[in-house]
Write a protein that holds these residues in place. Structure first.
Motif, short mmCIF file in Angstrom:
data_model
loop_
_atom_site.label_atom_id
_atom_site.label_comp_id
_atom_site.label_asym_id
_atom_site.label_seq_id
_atom_site.Cartn_x
_atom_site.Cartn_y
_atom_site.Cartn_z
N GLY A 160 7.45 12.77 -2.55
CA GLY A 160 7.85 11.96 -3.69
C GLY A 160 6.71 11.33 -4.47
N PRO A 168 2.39 18.43 -8.59
CA PRO A 168 3.82 18.15 -8.46
C PRO A 168 4.61 19.44 -8.24
N GLY A 169 5.72 19.32 -7.56
CA GLY A 169 6.57 20.47 -7.31
C GLY A 169 7.81 20.06 -6.55
N LYS A 170 8.77 20.95 -6.45
CA LYS A 170 10.05 20.58 -5.81
C LYS A 170 9.89 20.26 -4.33
N ASP A 171 8.87 20.86 -3.68
CA ASP A 171 8.66 20.61 -2.25
C ASP A 171 7.57 19.57 -1.99
N ASN A 176 5.00 13.65 -7.03
CA ASN A 176 5.77 13.85 -8.26
C ASN A 176 5.80 12.61 -9.12
#
Length: 219
Positions: free
Chosen positions: A112, A106-109, A115
């Protein structure tokens, strides 16, 4: 601001979609003329181009090719997960770990579903093969429908009774159309897998570097 133009960033998809549209239109026009010629030979009335686009003749010819392409890509995506070909640019390396095999983080980039985790991640992790197999099944069904409709048009032109779809699918005609497309797709995949062992195309991501040894596997 992005320093590259839209075409530079999307040129590969733009060119291939454009080629697809052009060749599909050419297929439709030439298929319409051929179909009308066949109708005239059977002393049947010719049809307008707009009518032709809804005929079994056009639907069958179109999706006969679609389904074999989608099957080819679906099998290629799935089989390259576990199978190897020494020396091929189209294969994963024999022993070294690959980025595509790492566990998603998972990560901000990250997309969906990564995450979200759970079933969404599981589905997304196999979404490419699922999409290709779904497109194959839909195209195969439309090929069958189009071939069946066109077969009954030919039956009627010859003064013969129509056949239901179960009777039609049990005959050799539909499967002959199907297998002649499948075998050509399998041959083309085998060709790029094997030829990329010994041949090169500078600058192409489908080729190994020009100076790479023949038995070096992967890109």
């Amino acid at each position: 601001m992005n320093k590259h133009s839209f075409f530079y960033r999307n040129g590969l998809s733009v060119v291939f979609v454009t080629l697809f549209i052009i060749t599909l239109m050419a297929q439709a026009l030439t298929g319409w003329k051929q179909h009308n010629q066949e109708l005239q030979e059977d002393q049947a009335p010719t049809i307008a181009f707009s009518t032709y686009l809804g005929t079994g003749h056009f639907i069958s010819a179109t999706f006969e090719n679609f389904q074999s392409e989608f099957l080819q890509m679906a099998l290629y995506v799935v089989l390259t997960v576990g199978l190897r070909q020494v020396g091929s640019a189209e294969s994963k390396k024999l022993d070294e770990p690959e980025d595509v095999d790492r566990e998603p983080q998972p990560g901000k980039d990250a997309p969906g579903p990564v995450n979200a985790g759970g079933w969404r991640l599981k589905l997304y992790s196999n979404s490419l093969s699922i999409a290709f197999f779904a497109l194959f099944i839909i195209s195969w069904g439309l090929h069958l429908y189009g071939s069946w409709v066109n077969h009954n048009v030919e039956q009627a032109a010859k003064g013969l009774p129509e056949e239901n779809i179960i009777a039609y699918i049990s005959q050799a005609e539909f499967w002959f159309e199907t297998f002649q497309n499948w075998q050509s797709e399998f041959l083309s995949v085998a060709a790029i897998v094997v030829l990329s062992i010994f041949l090169r195309q500078k600058g192409s991501p489908e080729s190994k570097p020009v100076d790479a040894p023949h038995m070096e596997t992967g890109k």
